[in-house]
Motif scaffolding. Structure first.
Motif, PDB file in Angstrom:
ATOM      1  N   HIS A  45      -9.451   1.425  -4.014  1.00  0.00           N
ATOM      2  CA  HIS A  45      -8.279   0.548  -3.900  1.00  0.00           C
ATOM      3  C   HIS A  45      -7.052   1.229  -4.517  1.00  0.00           C
ATOM      4  O   HIS A  45      -5.979   1.259  -3.913  1.00  0.00           O
ATOM      5  N   ALA A  46      -7.221   1.773  -5.718  1.00  0.00           N
ATOM      6  CA  ALA A  46      -6.086   2.420  -6.389  1.00  0.00           C
ATOM      7  C   ALA A  46      -5.628   3.667  -5.633  1.00  0.00           C
ATOM      8  O   ALA A  46      -4.462   4.039  -5.680  1.00  0.00           O
TER       9      ALA A  46
ATOM     10  N   SER B 185      -4.859   1.668  -1.253  1.00  0.00           N
ATOM     11  CA  SER B 185      -4.364   0.354  -0.799  1.00  0.00           C
ATOM     12  C   SER B 185      -2.841   0.317  -0.696  1.00  0.00           C
ATOM     13  O   SER B 185      -2.276  -0.242   0.246  1.00  0.00           O
ATOM     14  N   ASP B 186      -2.181   0.945  -1.661  1.00  0.00           N
ATOM     15  CA  ASP B 186      -0.724   0.874  -1.645  1.00  0.00           C
ATOM     16  C   ASP B 186      -0.121   1.689  -0.498  1.00  0.00           C
ATOM     17  O   ASP B 186       1.014   1.436  -0.086  1.00  0.00           O
TER      18      ASP B 186
ATOM     19  N   ARG C 222      -0.062  -0.692   2.282  1.00  0.00           N
ATOM     20  CA  ARG C 222       0.964  -1.704   2.027  1.00  0.00           C
ATOM     21  C   ARG C 222       2.360  -1.127   2.298  1.00  0.00           C
ATOM     22  O   ARG C 222       3.185  -1.760   2.922  1.00  0.00           O
TER      23      ARG C 222
ATOM     24  N   TYR D 230      -9.951  -5.067   4.201  1.00  0.00           N
ATOM     25  CA  TYR D 230      -9.297  -6.218   3.547  1.00  0.00           C
ATOM     26  C   TYR D 230      -7.796  -6.007   3.424  1.00  0.00           C
ATOM     27  O   TYR D 230      -7.036  -6.964   3.427  1.00  0.00           O
ATOM     28  N   MET D 231      -7.354  -4.763   3.348  1.00  0.00           N
ATOM     29  CA  MET D 231      -5.908  -4.543   3.302  1.00  0.00           C
ATOM     30  C   MET D 231      -5.261  -4.914   4.634  1.00  0.00           C
ATOM     31  O   MET D 231      -4.167  -5.475   4.677  1.00  0.00           O
TER      32      MET D 231
END
Lengths: 96, 321
Positions: free
Chosen positions: A54-55, A58-59, A62, A91-92
């Motif tokens: 995620h780290a 994910s961004d 986004r 999920y993102m």
């Protein structure tokens, strides 16, 4: 194009999300901003936590949208790592 | 503060121990033990250590244990960590294959080092070590990141030959779940906060689906799922509330995951003595440990469904007049 060999940075269990964030900010984002493709090489990594992945990515989804996945490739991922990447990517996109 | 270590306190029967905790006077800690036998889950030790670290060693009064099994406390490093004297003599055993003594972890790099050293200590097969190091990493990182405890996270673990299981306890004395989750939610009680924290994709860092750049609100859901699929106990205690995932019956063939922890077989208590921080205990049976890979398929399905349902719940409805 840049290839980032993650094993050299995090060892065989990728769990330190502070390091994941640094890789994203210091190595992945500058390449993407230069319109370069990025290969994340997981060779030697046997497991990763969801927090780490995620780290790491994910961004990017986004900030750059789902199309960023055309610019990032995940290389030499074993089954567990692949599944965790898929969970995060899914999920993102569902969250968008 | 008063803590009594009973003759038996494991996740299945931990409730009476929690009810007898007296955390009212933070200037003094009195620890007593059952006189005949002490047999306790690592979470009990981690909690005692976590609370003991909040005060000066000079203000800890540990009544000399008389129980036959008192050596366990020494072996697990309780006196050393709390810097209090003990005349219990033990023959030092090589810890490999048996236990992980109480360890205080204060930062991210210390955690990475701890996990690297942990697996050889417990002599685990790859399919077991994957789940266990995953659990420890996520729980301790949660504590370090969210609890803001001055004393970090306290971890201990023990292998139990009879049940062929690893039992792990992680405790902190930080903000607690309700304060953390209420940065972006509005939990009315400690139990409601625990319910939110155990649900996929809910974090105190943001209300937005997908979380923040470093936080997805998935860690505790993953761990609850690992325990559920493996039919193991999982207990989380914060503030006045405790949620305990109960073991599934082995006769139940198909295990499904629920995004809402209250849909699982569980017990709860909302009137416990107030624990300033969070304590988590988990049992991992090595007999029934499912491969992490299998678990991830179930988690993916449940996680995505939960997000879809939450999004759907926010859809505007058509007005028919």
């Amino acid at each position: 194009m840049i290839e980032i060999k993650l094993f050299e940075i995090v060892g065989e269990f990728a769990e330190n999300k502070d390091i994941a964030r640094d890789i994203r900010k210091q190595r992945i984002i500058p390449e993407l901003n230069n319109n370069q493709k990025v290969i994340l090489n997981f060779e030697g990594i046997h497991a990763a936590t969801q927090s780490f992945i995620h780290a790491l990515i994910s961004d990017l989804l986004r900030k750059y949208g789902n199309d960023v996945l055309d610019k990032i490739s995940f290389k030499h991922c074993d089954e567990i790592v692949q599944k965790i990447i898929n969970i995060v990517v899914e999920y993102m996109q569902e969250s968008a | 503060m008063k803590i009594h270590l009973p003759n038996s306190a494991f996740l299945g029967n931990i409730d009476p121990f929690l009810r007898t905790l007296d955390i009212t006077n933070p200037d003094r800690l009195e620890i007593t033990t059952n006189e005949k036998w002490i047999s306790i889950h690592p979470i009990v030790l981690s909690m005692v250590a976590a609370i003991g670290l909040t005060i000066s060693p000079l203000k800890i009064h540990f009544k000399k244990p008389e129980a036959t099994s008192k050596h366990y406390l020494k072996r697990m490093g309780l006196f050393t960590l709390l810097k209090i004297p003990s005349d219990i003599k033990i023959t030092e055993h090589e810890p490999a294959g048996r236990f992980i003594p109480l360890t205080q972890i204060n930062d991210s790099s210390a955690l990475t080092k701890f996990i690297t050293n942990m697996v050889p200590l417990l002599h685990l097969k790859p399919k077991h070590s994957e789940s266990i190091r995953y659990i420890v990493s996520e729980l301790v990182r949660n504590a370090l990141e969210h609890s803001l405890s001055k004393h970090g996270a306290i971890v201990s673990a023990q292998y139990y030959k009879k049940s062929n299981s690893i039992r792990i306890g992680i405790a902190d004395t930080g903000l607690g779940i309700r304060k953390t989750i209420n940065h972006s939610h509005n939990a009315k009680s400690d139990l409601e906060a625990i319910q939110l924290a155990l649900s996929p994709g809910i974090t105190g860092a943001t209300k937005k689906e997908g979380g923040t750049e470093i936080n997805a609100g998935a860690g505790l859901f993953f761990i609850r799922s690992i325990a559920k699929v493996n039919r193991d106990y999982f207990m989380i205690y914060s503030g006045k509330a405790m949620y305990k995932l109960l073991k599934n019956k082995p006769t139940q063939k198909k295990i499904s995951l629920h995004s809402d922890p209250f849909m699982d077989r569980f017990s709860k208590d909302e009137n416990l003595p107030f624990w300033q921080g969070t304590a988590v205990g988990i049992d991992i049976s090595l007999e029934t440990t499912k491969e992490l890979s299998f678990l991830l398929d179930l988690i993916r399905e449940t996680y995505t469904t939960a997000i879809k349902e939450r999004k759907k719940a926010k859809y505007k409805k058509a007005r028919f007049i």
